[in-house]
Design an enzyme around this catalytic site. Structure first.
Site, mmCIF file in Angstrom:
data_model
loop_
_atom_site.group_PDB
_atom_site.id
_atom_site.type_symbol
_atom_site.label_atom_id
_atom_site.label_comp_id
_atom_site.label_asym_id
_atom_site.label_seq_id
_atom_site.Cartn_x
_atom_site.Cartn_y
_atom_site.Cartn_z
ATOM 1 N NE ARG A 124 -6.181 -0.101 -10.227
ATOM 2 C CZ ARG A 124 -5.703 -1.006 -11.091
ATOM 3 N NH1 ARG A 124 -6.339 -1.230 -12.235
ATOM 4 N NH2 ARG A 124 -4.610 -1.674 -10.818
ATOM 5 C CG HIS A 149 -10.695 -6.876 -8.008
ATOM 6 N ND1 HIS A 149 -9.639 -7.770 -8.009
ATOM 7 C CD2 HIS A 149 -10.160 -5.688 -7.631
ATOM 8 C CE1 HIS A 149 -8.533 -7.154 -7.649
ATOM 9 N NE2 HIS A 149 -8.804 -5.891 -7.421
ATOM 10 C CD GLU A 191 1.827 -1.804 14.190
ATOM 11 O OE1 GLU A 191 2.144 -2.587 15.116
ATOM 12 O OE2 GLU A 191 1.441 -0.645 14.394
ATOM 13 C CD GLU A 214 -7.030 -4.485 -4.232
ATOM 14 O OE1 GLU A 214 -6.236 -4.476 -5.189
ATOM 15 O OE2 GLU A 214 -8.232 -4.190 -4.344
ATOM 16 C CG HIS A 218 -7.106 -4.549 -11.442
ATOM 17 N ND1 HIS A 218 -8.224 -3.879 -11.011
ATOM 18 C CD2 HIS A 218 -6.311 -4.666 -10.350
ATOM 19 C CE1 HIS A 218 -8.108 -3.595 -9.725
ATOM 20 N NE2 HIS A 218 -6.964 -4.067 -9.290
ATOM 21 C CG HIS A 223 5.623 -0.499 18.111
ATOM 22 N ND1 HIS A 223 5.803 -1.848 17.913
ATOM 23 C CD2 HIS A 223 4.330 -0.249 17.761
ATOM 24 C CE1 HIS A 223 4.681 -2.383 17.454
ATOM 25 N NE2 HIS A 223 3.767 -1.438 17.354
ATOM 26 C CG HIS A 238 -3.572 -7.362 -7.978
ATOM 27 N ND1 HIS A 238 -3.869 -7.901 -6.760
ATOM 28 C CD2 HIS A 238 -4.479 -6.367 -8.181
ATOM 29 C CE1 HIS A 238 -4.895 -7.250 -6.236
ATOM 30 N NE2 HIS A 238 -5.293 -6.331 -7.064
ATOM 31 C CD GLU A 249 -2.632 0.147 -8.109
ATOM 32 O OE1 GLU A 249 -2.666 -0.779 -7.279
ATOM 33 O OE2 GLU A 249 -3.563 0.391 -8.898
ATOM 34 C CG HIS A 302 2.091 -6.521 16.455
ATOM 35 N ND1 HIS A 302 0.812 -6.613 16.948
ATOM 36 C CD2 HIS A 302 2.350 -5.199 16.322
ATOM 37 C CE1 HIS A 302 0.309 -5.390 17.094
ATOM 38 N NE2 HIS A 302 1.219 -4.516 16.723
ATOM 39 C CG HIS A 342 1.904 -2.900 21.176
ATOM 40 N ND1 HIS A 342 1.757 -1.535 21.104
ATOM 41 C CD2 HIS A 342 1.693 -3.356 19.909
ATOM 42 C CE1 HIS A 342 1.465 -1.184 19.864
ATOM 43 N NE2 HIS A 342 1.424 -2.267 19.110
#
Ligand SMILES: *[C@@H]1O[C@H](CO)[C@@H](O)[C@H](O)[C@H]1NC(C)=O
Ligand SMILES: *[C@@H]1O[C@H](CO)[C@@H](O)[C@H](O)[C@H]1NC(C)=O
Ligand SMILES: *[C@@H]1O[C@H](CO)[C@@H](O)[C@H](O)[C@H]1NC(C)=O
Ligand SMILES: *[C@@H]1O[C@H](CO)[C@@H](O)[C@H](O)[C@H]1NC(C)=O
Length: 505
Positions: free
Chosen positions: A192, A240, A383, A201, A195, A422, A197, A262, A378, A376
């Site tokens: 890859r 990276h 998520e 990530e 690059h 959920h 961004h 991407e 968050h 539960h």
């Protein structure tokens, strides 16, 4: 028309169509897609060519036209369809319906729904029984929260089979504003491209191994090899490179920006192609001829020279030295033992042990057949889910009164807005393995069972009318997973029983 009819009859003779489609001659010849048997023909209405005109005329307008034959036309009639286990049970039980056990499933549950005369593609309905025949408890409107990466455009790299990438962002799931995901494949030794961004990530290695290299703003360097089950993180802007080792690899990327694409990353090749050569010459203090072999277009994903097996051979350091260990960009998560609990296992990674990934917390959860990740929510973060194995369903409850159930299989992305309650229930016969990713420094959740266990009993009794015995048995510790009966329709024979969680007989 004739040809379609002939094909239909041929398939019929070969026993390839379910009997229900055979019986009455349909008013219009649609080609229902019969799934594994019928290939991928889409249902195309037949155009009658013999009229010699693309349009009809005014004599076909209502009240002028001769009456249509309203009786005798029976294309909306469906008969002889078998129901699956649990389909006739009370729809509020919401039993998981295995539509794979019949050829032409119908959107019926309890007394709800009606048959489906088509057009239709059976495979979608078999994969998504809770969408096709929703539990009676589903209500109102909840945004689309499921995206199969198998439906994402696959972008190929440059050259001879170097790899590919496909993504999910707000184009696919408009509600998924906090995180976006990418599934990337690199051939052995493929890169890859170097690059950087705008988003940070976070990555989980799915298969194989890679060598990562990066340099931060202080000139500190980082290099490491990681393999399936390990994690990396690169802060926004840190440049990276990623190179697959001998067996190639596949990994998942999660970005902290739901609209991240991407296809929009900054590539070193484009940086060089898009600047005057005199400036490149001055910048690297080298003759212009040094740039004669620059790629003419971006490389993105491309084949490379095999990396030396001994990583030390590629260990570049300057006066600033290597990145301090407490800021490491990788975590060898595959070597962490999972916490075992009845029904499955869980392991968590967040800034407690991986401090560089300041806004990422994740859990890798294994849930056995019949069991479920408990109800539960968050507190502060949406998520982002990815299913690595098996199949599952999730009902998302959204205040004030909406809920909707979605089905997921390996390779699917799920997304659950912050504070929406959920569960994640295994609906298959193998372990379901999935990832929960949050935009938080620490992984946290509120367990419904624990909340009720730690609330004064009288308050819960007055509110939900639950019996003392139920309340006395609630565990005061969070269990993450609740075991269950592998037979997902066992309750059908005794709707008042314990068969959801206790194997019957
Ligand atoms: C790279 O070199 C530095 C010293 O310059 C050393 O501390 C570090 O362990 C080396 N890393 C690898 C992966 O060889
Ligand atoms: C790897 O290379 C380093 C330095 O180049 C050397 O010191 C080390 O012994 C090598 N390791 C192996 C396993 O060959
Ligand atoms: C599951 O339970 C239902 C209802 O009791 C029963 O009809 C069915 O045969 C069971 N399935 C299996 C695979 O045991
Ligand atoms: C369900 O079980 C409870 C407790 O055993 C019992 O009182 C009730 O009559 C049962 N209801 C039905 C419909 O079987």
């Amino acid at each position: 028309m004739y040809q379609v009819t002939r094909m239909f009859n041929a398939l019929l003779a070969a026993g390839l169509f379910p009997a229900v489609l055979a019986a009455p001659a349909p008013q219009m010849d649609y080609g229902e897609n019969s799934g594994p048997v019928g290939g991928v023909d889409s249902p195309t209405p037949t155009v009658t060519a013999s009229s010699g005109s693309l349009y009809g005329d005014e004599s076909l307008l209502g009240e002028v036209a001769k009456p249509s034959p309203v009786s005798g036309g029976d294309s909306a009639f469906v008969s002889d369809y078998p129901l699956v286990n649990g389909q006739e049970a009370d729809s509020d039980l919401g039993l998981y319906l295995d539509f794979n056990s019949v050829e032409n499933p119908q959107p019926l549950r309890g007394v709800g729904g009606q048959t489906d005369p088509g057009p239709r593609t059976y495979e979608y309905e078999k994969l998504n029984p809770d969408v096709y025949a929703p539990p009676g408890t589903d209500s109102g409107s909840v945004s689309q929260l499921q995206w199969p990466l198998g439906l994402s455009h696959n972008r190929f790299g440059t050259g001879d089979k170097p790899g590919w990438a496909r993504q999910q962002n707000t184009d696919q799931l408009p509600v998924a504003t906090e995180m976006a995901g990418v599934d990337m494949r690199l051939a052995p030794h493929a890169y890859r491209e170097l690059h950087w961004h705008t988003a940070s990530e976070w990555s989980l290695m799915l298969k194989g191994c890679v060598r990562l290299a990066a340099v931060n703003e202080n000139g500190e360097t980082f290099i490491d090899d990681i393999c399936a089950g390990d994690v990396w993180f690169f802060p926004a802007g840190v440049p990276h490179s990623i190179q697959a080792l001998d067996e190639g690899c596949e990994f998942l990327l999660v970005f902290d920006d739901g609209s991240f694409s991407e296809d929009g990353t900054s590539l070193i090749s484009e940086l060089f192609i898009r600047n005057p050569k005199s400036v490149l010459s001055k910048n690297l203090q080298t003759p212009v001829s040094a740039f004669d072999n620059l790629p003419s277009d971006e490389l993105y994903i491309f084949n490379g020279t095999p990396a030396p097996a001994n990583i030390s051979a590629q260990n570049m350091t300057g006066p600033a030295g290597i990145l301090p260990y407490d800021q490491s960009y990788t975590y060898h998560w595959s070597q962490q033992e999972a916490y075992q609990t009845p029904g499955g296992s869980v392991k968590i990674i967040d800034t407690t042990t991986f401090p560089i990934a300041t806004d990422f917390a994740a859990a890798l959860v294994t849930v056995q057949p019949g069991a479920m990740r408990e109800m539960h929510w968050h507190l502060n973060s949406d998520e982002w889910n990815y299913f690595l194995q098996g199949s599952a369903r999730i009902t998302v409850f959204e205040a004030p009164e909406a809920s909707r159930t979605f089905d997921y299989t390996a390779g699917d992305v799920g997304y659950i807005p912050a504070t929406d309650a959920h569960y994640i229930e295994n609906t298959g016969t193998e372990d379901v393995i999935f990832l929960e990713v949050l935009q938080q420094a620490k992984f946290t959740d509120i367990s419904v069972a624990q909340w009720l266990a730690l609330t004064p009993k009288q308050v819960v009794k007055d509110t939900l009318g639950l019996p003392d015995e139920t309340l006395d048995n609630l565990p005061k510790q969070k269990t993450y997973i609740k075991p269950g009966n592998k037979n997902m329709t066992a309750l059908a024979s005794n709707p008042n029983g314990t068969a959801a969680y206790e194997p019957s007989g």
